[in-house]
Design an enzyme around this catalytic site. Structure first.
Site, PDB file in Angstrom:
ATOM      1  N   CYS A  88       5.172  -2.652  -4.416  1.00  0.00           N
ATOM      2  CA  CYS A  88       6.174  -3.713  -4.468  1.00  0.00           C
ATOM      3  C   CYS A  88       5.527  -5.037  -4.847  1.00  0.00           C
ATOM      4  CB  CYS A  88       6.857  -3.866  -3.110  1.00  0.00           C
ATOM      5  SG  CYS A  88       8.567  -3.335  -3.101  1.00  0.00           S
ATOM      6  N   CYS A 117     -11.517   9.156  14.720  1.00  0.00           N
ATOM      7  CA  CYS A 117     -11.594  10.573  15.070  1.00  0.00           C
ATOM      8  C   CYS A 117     -12.801  11.208  14.402  1.00  0.00           C
ATOM      9  CB  CYS A 117     -10.331  11.295  14.599  1.00  0.00           C
ATOM     10  SG  CYS A 117      -9.231  11.744  15.943  1.00  0.00           S
ATOM     11  N   ARG A 172      -7.375   4.906  12.627  1.00  0.00           N
ATOM     12  CA  ARG A 172      -7.459   5.844  13.754  1.00  0.00           C
ATOM     13  C   ARG A 172      -8.126   7.146  13.330  1.00  0.00           C
ATOM     14  NH1 ARG A 172      -8.901   8.018  17.068  1.00  0.00           N
ATOM     15  NH2 ARG A 172      -8.091   8.716  19.060  1.00  0.00           N
ATOM     16  N   CYS A 174      15.019  -9.164  -2.485  1.00  0.00           N
ATOM     17  CA  CYS A 174      15.443  -7.848  -2.988  1.00  0.00           C
ATOM     18  C   CYS A 174      16.085  -7.014  -1.875  1.00  0.00           C
ATOM     19  CB  CYS A 174      14.265  -7.053  -3.522  1.00  0.00           C
ATOM     20  SG  CYS A 174      13.743  -7.498  -5.176  1.00  0.00           S
ATOM     21  N   HIS A 175      15.408  -6.949  -0.733  1.00  0.00           N
ATOM     22  CA  HIS A 175      15.777  -5.958   0.282  1.00  0.00           C
ATOM     23  C   HIS A 175      16.822  -6.454   1.271  1.00  0.00           C
ATOM     24  CE1 HIS A 175      12.634  -3.244  -1.055  1.00  0.00           C
ATOM     25  NE2 HIS A 175      11.757  -4.208  -0.996  1.00  0.00           N
ATOM     26  N   CYS A 184      -8.964  20.513  18.582  1.00  0.00           N
ATOM     27  CA  CYS A 184      -8.608  19.639  19.696  1.00  0.00           C
ATOM     28  C   CYS A 184      -7.096  19.510  19.829  1.00  0.00           C
ATOM     29  CB  CYS A 184      -9.208  18.247  19.504  1.00  0.00           C
ATOM     30  SG  CYS A 184     -10.937  18.116  19.974  1.00  0.00           S
ATOM     31  N   HIS A 185      -6.426  19.219  18.715  1.00  0.00           N
ATOM     32  CA  HIS A 185      -5.049  18.739  18.802  1.00  0.00           C
ATOM     33  C   HIS A 185      -3.989  19.834  18.724  1.00  0.00           C
ATOM     34  CE1 HIS A 185      -6.477  14.685  18.986  1.00  0.00           C
ATOM     35  NE2 HIS A 185      -7.193  14.861  17.910  1.00  0.00           N
ATOM     36  N   CYS A 236      10.240 -10.767  -0.153  1.00  0.00           N
ATOM     37  CA  CYS A 236      10.662  -9.376   0.054  1.00  0.00           C
ATOM     38  C   CYS A 236      12.170  -9.353   0.286  1.00  0.00           C
ATOM     39  CB  CYS A 236       9.973  -8.774   1.265  1.00  0.00           C
ATOM     40  SG  CYS A 236       8.199  -8.951   1.305  1.00  0.00           S
TER      41      CYS A 236
END
Lengths: 109, 258
Positions: free
Chosen positions: B111, B219, B215, B78-79, B177-178, B75
């Site tokens: 990538c 929920c 996550r 390139c970066h 709820c949120h 990685c």
């Protein structure tokens, strides 16, 4: 991740002789207690680290025994009196006897 | 004396809760509050301690993977060393070439397949979590600035619809709820605004690091709905809506959540 879990160490690089230093170590491990069940009700087998030892040239500085109640990715903080320079060896041993280790250089001035 | 002490403790806890309640009347996207403020002081301390925060185990593993030569190159080839600072603030974003919405995980896999000529990593695999948390950590403290126009607009609309649609046996929408009820107690926990700015995050319940989509699945099982697949179009749209809704909040990944 690979078979070698990620280990993080926090050891002061250079300390004065006689100084008490704090050492922190953390290892990536599920610490599966053996008391949990999976989504289908099947028992998840116990898989825990049993021992930890920190030593300097063979001399034990700190050792700990782990039990199923210890949370995942155990973090230990302990203190030592820095008396001489040398390699600190940190070794974790799991219930099957597999060992993982990492070293850090301690320079006492 | 004991009563006085109790009163002091009670007042103390009120002081902690007060800023949370201050915004109850306004909608969450007008005044976003990070999930950090709904945590106990101990959990906050765990997130703030760069050594004790277990999420950094994945960040450290990601840093190693980033430098490792794989496929046609690492990685980093390139970066560069710090080439990805701030990048995580711009995701999810619409990719013109792929003609689809990509989140950070999706972009990492593009990538890998296009540039490194490697197979894509499975969603929620340890390797992908390590890389995504490593990239996200480089934008820690920065604010998100996602685009919801152009190609991203239909995704944004779909995500917004998803947020407002009731689902599951409990027949609850995310918004009930949120947006409407944050700050109230839900059994033993205080409802947060459901802001995504800490993800990938270490959850104490999981005892491991996980993605936002994991996550979201939690929920949905919570309201007894059928969860969508990780990386699914429904969750990508919802992620875009949530990140847009959280604008103004600083990224906290690797956060620690209960």
């Amino acid at each position: 991740m690979s078979a070698q879990p990620t280990i993080r160490l926090a050891v002061p690089e250079s300390v004065a002789a006689g100084e008490v230093i704090e050492i922190k170590v953390m290892i990536q491990h599920a610490m599966e207690s053996g008391y949990r069940r999976g989504a289908l009700g099947e028992r998840i087998p116990r898989d825990i680290i049993k021992f930890f030892r920190c030593s300097q040239e063979g001399k034990t500085i700190f050792a700990a025994e782990f039990h199923p109640g210890v949370a995942a990715n155990p973090l230990l903080t302990f203190h030592m009196r820095a008396e001489r320079s040398g390699t600190l060896d940190f070794v974790w041993t799991d219930q099957a006897g597999q060992r993982w280790s990492k070293q850090a250089e301690l320079r006492v001035t | 004396m004991r009563l006085l002490n109790l009163a002091a403790v009670w007042l103390g806890s009120l002081a902690i809760v007060a800023p949370v309640y201050a915004g109850t009347m306004s909608s969450s996207h007008e005044q976003p509050i990070s999930g950090y403020h709904f945590l106990t002081p101990q959990t906050r301390a765990l997130q703030d301690d760069a050594f004790a925060n277990p999420g950094y185990l994945w960040v450290a593993a990601g840093a190693e993977d980033y430098e490792k030569k794989q496929g046609t190159g690492s990685c980093m080839s390139c970066h560069g060393e710090n080439g990805l600072v701030g990048v995580a603030t711009r995701f999810p974003r619409f990719d013109e070439k792929a003609q689809t919405l990509l989140n950070l995980e999706g972009r990492i896999n593009v990538c890998r397949t296009e540039h490194q000529k490697l197979p894509a990593l499975a969603y929620e695999s340890q390797e992908l979590l390590a890389l995504s948390s490593f990239v996200a950590e480089q934008s820690r403290g920065m604010r998100t600035q996602v685009s919801v126009t152009g190609g991203a607009q239909p995704w944004f609309r779909a995500g917004e619809d998803y947020f407002f649609q009731r689902r599951g046996q409990l027949n609850l929408a995310c918004q009930q709820c949120h947006d409407q009820s944050w700050g109230k107690m839900l059994r033993g926990d205080r409802l947060s605004q459901g802001q995504p700015n800490a993800f990938p995050a270490y959850r104490l319940e999981w005892q491991t690091l996980g993605s936002l989509h994991r996550r979201l699945q939690n929920c949905e099982t919570g309201v007894r709905a059928e969860p969508q697949a990780l990386g699914s179009q429904a969750y990508l749209g919802l992620e875009l809506y949530l990140v847009w809704r959280a604008q103004g909040l600083a990224l906290e990944s690797p956060g620690v959540r209960r």
